[in-house]
Design a protein around this motif. Structure first.
Motif, short mmCIF file in Angstrom:
data_model
loop_
_atom_site.label_atom_id
_atom_site.label_comp_id
_atom_site.label_asym_id
_atom_site.label_seq_id
_atom_site.Cartn_x
_atom_site.Cartn_y
_atom_site.Cartn_z
N PRO A 1 1.02 -1.43 0.15
CA PRO A 1 -0.14 0.11 0.28
C PRO A 1 1.14 0.87 -0.35
CG PRO A 1 -0.76 -2.15 1.77
CD PRO A 1 0.19 -1.92 1.39
N LEU A 2 2.42 1.27 0.62
CA LEU A 2 2.44 2.18 0.68
C LEU A 2 3.44 2.84 -0.28
CD1 LEU A 2 5.30 1.66 4.29
CD2 LEU A 2 2.97 3.68 3.47
N SER A 3 3.36 1.84 -1.61
CA SER A 3 3.87 2.39 -2.88
C SER A 3 3.04 2.86 -2.78
CB SER A 3 4.40 0.96 -3.57
OG SER A 3 3.71 0.35 -3.10
N PHE A 4 1.89 2.90 -2.94
CA PHE A 4 0.96 3.16 -3.82
C PHE A 4 0.26 4.75 -3.87
CE2 PHE A 4 -0.67 -0.79 -5.12
CZ PHE A 4 -0.34 -0.82 -5.97
N ILE A 5 0.62 4.92 -2.33
CA ILE A 5 0.42 6.22 -1.47
C ILE A 5 1.49 7.13 -2.05
CG2 ILE A 5 0.78 7.11 -0.22
CD1 ILE A 5 -1.51 5.28 1.70
N ASN A 6 2.74 6.53 -1.90
CA ASN A 6 3.81 7.22 -2.32
C ASN A 6 3.78 7.67 -3.99
OD1 ASN A 6 6.31 8.04 -1.34
ND2 ASN A 6 7.04 5.83 -0.96
#
Lengths: 105, 739
Positions: B181-186
């Motif tokens: 999920p973090l990479s999408f938010i990034n």
């Protein structure tokens, strides 16, 4: 991945070394769960965390929920980046010391 | 709360006045920012609303107005400068307060809708960031050292107009499926500005149950970007299967959608756009959301009731689109519809003339194909350009010519109103006829031929289906029965449904009857669907007493025969006690189709393009071919397949995979899918259907023929018959070859 432990009068200082990612969160959780019950105050040193992903973050959120007195210290750049992205510093409530090569974004 | 009736009336009136006062005050401030009296008025209005709302227990209103009030308080004390931007936000806040109050009053003790909540959060964020105050955050609440925290607080002090609100709920398996999920938010952060983000873990289980590899994360993001909805959705494309995504547009977007809808001109053909298409075109919906909503509609239609729910309602329910936008779109659609009806001018034309035109167009299509062939053979590149242009025109003429014969089915449907009324009176039943999809068009000749079977089905529904009022009430159903006529287009076919909410059919009873009459033997294993379809066999009736309307067991077989003559199918499904649905599928037209040409063993065949799902290369290892039972593994799906060569030719002539690459054409009819194995794919081909002579009428698997550009004949496959043949278990029915 290793976890170094120093114990003084029920105050535990746990240092997580290496990655906190989906590949090793299970292992880390199993180690950390022992400290949860035994420690009055749990201090987790994050200075040697080289990489942290969603699973690693989730592990920290879980620690925060479980531990009565959790302190995160010496956040590494990787951890700071994630906390900043998700605006979580206030939630954890630990002071974050910025390293000298802090890049303003 | 009913005791407060009178007081509530006063309250609503009062808040209305207060909000009007507030608006006035704000408008004055826009011209004169230092008008102390107006500032006080605005503050007082908000303050009073907060107070009285609390009196009536409208907590949501209190919470929101409190935030607004504290900002106004700052302004009053000169801690914050009032300027145009802030005023427009405050005006929005005023509107939001009004809608909050309205919502809370009409939905006692209910949770706010997510849209309302999102608007509230967005407004507060804008407000607080402008006024420079700290953010009220529901998650973050600790005695943190402000010094460090301030590093991470939102980069405020910028002008914020309008933000998207995105909620991401990751499913449990997201992490295991390699979604981070973090990479999408990034990435989202790179596409715009994340104004505020909340990390939520409402399902995070205690100590021992916590599985660190399961995902419990949810995010609420307030996002500022110039991207369109579809573009934002694309960011999360890879996570789609593992994440519930809601993207709520900012207020200004909603306004923009409404304006776009207003401005949008109906296209020149006067076609009525579908709701989904309209909303995708203006960017209010993503393709994926439409697909999901349609699937949901299908699901509800199959599961709960026979009557489909309007798409608009589903869209709003799933929060894919906002109520005002959908309402506006529907209004627009209705407007276009009315206009088309009003503007229609008719010329009476002899239908024989139309037939002639269509025949001529058919010939034109064939000569066009012949010309293209010649152009290709002689490599005349300059002529090719002209030929391509002409081909396009020809296909347009073909479509228009075919449309000449298309009529809406609505007229046929509404004729049944009378029948329903009369029969209802005669039988002492209260019956309502609901008609949907009346604008669905199909060939005039088909309409004429479908009338009788439909009449029969409706009479059946009225007589057998709907119970008497007393029985209905006893069965916990409304006394008034409903017969629902529905029509829609589906992959080159028109589907007509006759549904009633009556007694339904008992499959055991039908089976027993069929056994008694020797229609089936006791050792045959029949699926539910097959049992119900026995109804269409000659001589079967479950009604104990025949009357002058229906029940003699003649009729349903005639219905089926009539429909099969039109190259259609009929199916019946029923839930005992809940009702019966008869579904008729008919080809849209009988003259010209878009075909797909394939070749096997030197023969060319045409498959109706509308029935083709996909074409794939047949690779022996990859597909795990089960050559005994004729099944292959198509990406995990069991797919029966049929070798066209085997089916149409002598087996002995067929030599197993002689070096060339075979292709698999996956065809679909209704729910059934089958792969057809062919030697070569030739691509799309406009096909004029020529009937085969009487001699060939008995051929299985062939529905007609066409003349190719080079004068050769290609056979048009009857996909439906082939599918039926392919899905039947082999060995039981031998190999009925069509030689």
């Amino acid at each position: 991945m290793t976890i170094n432990v120093i114990e003084t009068d029920g105050f535990l200082n746990v240092a997580v070394v290496g990655e906190m990612t989906i590949y090793n969160v299970s292992e880390q959780k199993n180690k950390l769960i022992d400290f949860l019950s035994s420690a009055i105050e749990l201090q987790v040193d994050l200075s040697a965390v080289t990489e942290i992903d969603s699973a690693g973050l989730q592990l920290l959120l879980w620690l925060k929920q479980e531990a009565s007195n959790l302190k995160l210290v010496n956040h590494s750049q990787a951890v700071v980046n994630v906390f900043q992205l998700l605006n979580l510093a206030m939630y954890f409530g630990d002071p974050i010391v910025l390293s000298s090569h802090w890049k303003t974004s | 709360m009913s005791d407060f009736g009178a007081a509530l009336d006063i309250f609503t009136q009062e808040t209305e006045e207060l909000l009007a006062q507030m608006e006035d005050g704000l408008l004055v401030l826009e011209d004169d920012a230092h008008n102390v009296e107006s500032i006080n008025n605005v503050f007082r209005a908000m303050h009073t609303i907060k107070g009285t709302s609390g009196l009536f227990g409208l907590d949501e209103v209190v919470a929101f107005s409190h935030e607004v009030e504290s900002v106004l308080d700052k302004i009053r004390h000169g801690e914050c400068v009032i300027e145009a931007k802030l005023i427009s936000i405050l005006l929005n806040c005023k509107d939001h307060t009004a809608s909050l109050i309205k919502y809370c009053l009409s939905h006692e003790s209910e949770e706010l809708t997510e849209t309302l909540r999102a608007i509230g959060i967005a407004l507060i964020t804008q407000l607080t960031s402008l006024s420079g105050s700290d953010l009220p955050t529901s998650l973050v609440n600790s005695e943190a050292e402000l010094e460090s925290a301030s590093v991470f607080s939102i980069e405020s002090h910028q002008v914020i107009d309008d933000n998207w609100f995105i909620t991401l709920k990751f499913r449990q398996n997201a992490l295991r499926n390699g979604i981070d999920p973090l990479s999408f938010i990034n990435y989202l952060g790179q596409c715009g500005q994340i104004r505020e983000i909340q990390t939520l873990t409402p399902d995070l289980p205690p100590s021992l149950e916590f599985d660190p590899e399961t995902c419990y994360l949810e995010f609420n993001i307030i996002f500022h970007s110039a991207l369109e909805k579809q573009e934002i959705a694309d960011i999360f494309e890879f996570a789609e299967d593992d994440c519930d995504i809601r993207i709520i547009p900012p207020n200004s977007k909603i306004e923009q959608y409404l304006n776009l809808l207003k401005e949008q001109e109906p296209d020149s053909h006067g076609d009525i756009e579908k709701l989904g298409e309209m909303l995708v075109n203006i960017g209010a919906l993503t393709h994926n959301e439409v697909t999901n909503a349609l699937r949901q509609q299908d699901f509800i239609c199959h599961q709960e009731s026979m009557i489909p729910k309007p798409l608009g309602e589903i869209l709003v329910e799933l929060q894919f689109a906002e109520q005002p936008v959908v309402a506006q779109a529907l209004l627009k659609q209705q407007g276009v519809r009315d206009k088309t009806v009003a503007e229609s001018n008719y010329i009476r034309v002899d239908s024989a003339k139309l037939g002639q035109i269509i025949n001529l167009v058919g010939e034109l299509v064939i000569s066009g194909a012949a010309m293209r062939l010649l152009v290709e053979r002689y490599g005349l590149s300059d002529v090719e350009e002209v030929a391509v242009g002409m081909n396009e025109l020809v296909s347009e003429i073909r479509d228009t010519a075919l449309k000449l014969r298309m009529v809406a089915i609505g007229e046929t449907f509404s004729r049944f109103r009378r029948i329903v009324r009369d029969v209802g009176n005669e039988l002492d039943k209260q019956i309502e006829l609901v008609i949907t999809g009346g604008e669905t068009e199909l060939d005039k000749t088909v309409v004429e031929k479908i009338n009788d079977p439909l009449t029969h089905l409706i009479r059946n529904a009225l007589d057998h289906g709907i119970e008497r009022p007393a029985q209905r009430v006893a069965a916990d159903k409304p006394a008034q029965g409903t017969v629902h006529l529905n029509a829609y287009h589906d992959s080159g076919h028109i589907v007509i449904q006759v549904a009633d909410d009556g007694a339904g059919l008992n499959s055991d009873k039908i089976l027993a009857k069929a056994l008694a009459q020797g229609l089936v033997s006791a050792d045959q294993e029949l699926s539910r669907q097959e049992i119900f379809n026995l109804i269409f066999e000659a001589g079967l009736s479950t009604k104990e007493q025949a009357n002058n309307l229906s029940g003699r067991g003649v009729g349903m077989d005639v219905v089926r025969r009539n429909i099969e003559l039109l190259r259609g199918t009929v199916n019946l499904d029923s839930i005992e006690g809940r009702g019966t649905t008869v579904t008729i599928r008919l080809p849209l037209t009988l003259a010209i189709i878009d075909g797909f040409m394939v070749e096997t063993e030197g023969e060319r065949y045409i498959i109706p393009l509308s029935m083709i799902e996909e074409c794939v290369e047949l690779n022996a290892e990859e597909w795990q071919i089960d050559s005994i039972h004729h099944y292959i593994n198509l990406r995990g799906e069991v797919l029966p397949y049929l070798r066209l060569g085997d089916y149409f030719h002598d087996r002995s002539r067929h030599c197993q995979s002689n070096g060339h690459r075979e292709s698999l054409v996956v065809v679909k009819f209704g729910q059934a899918k089958v792969g057809l194995v062919v030697d070569q794919l030739h691509g799309e081909h406009q096909t004029v259907i020529k009937p085969l002579g009487q001699v060939f009428e008995q051929l299985q698997g062939i529905s007609g023929a066409t003349v190719l550009g080079n004068g050769e004949v290609a056979l048009i496959l009857d996909v439906q018959a082939l599918i039926q043949y392919a899905v039947k278990p082999k060995g039981t029915n031998g190999h009925t070859l069509a030689h």
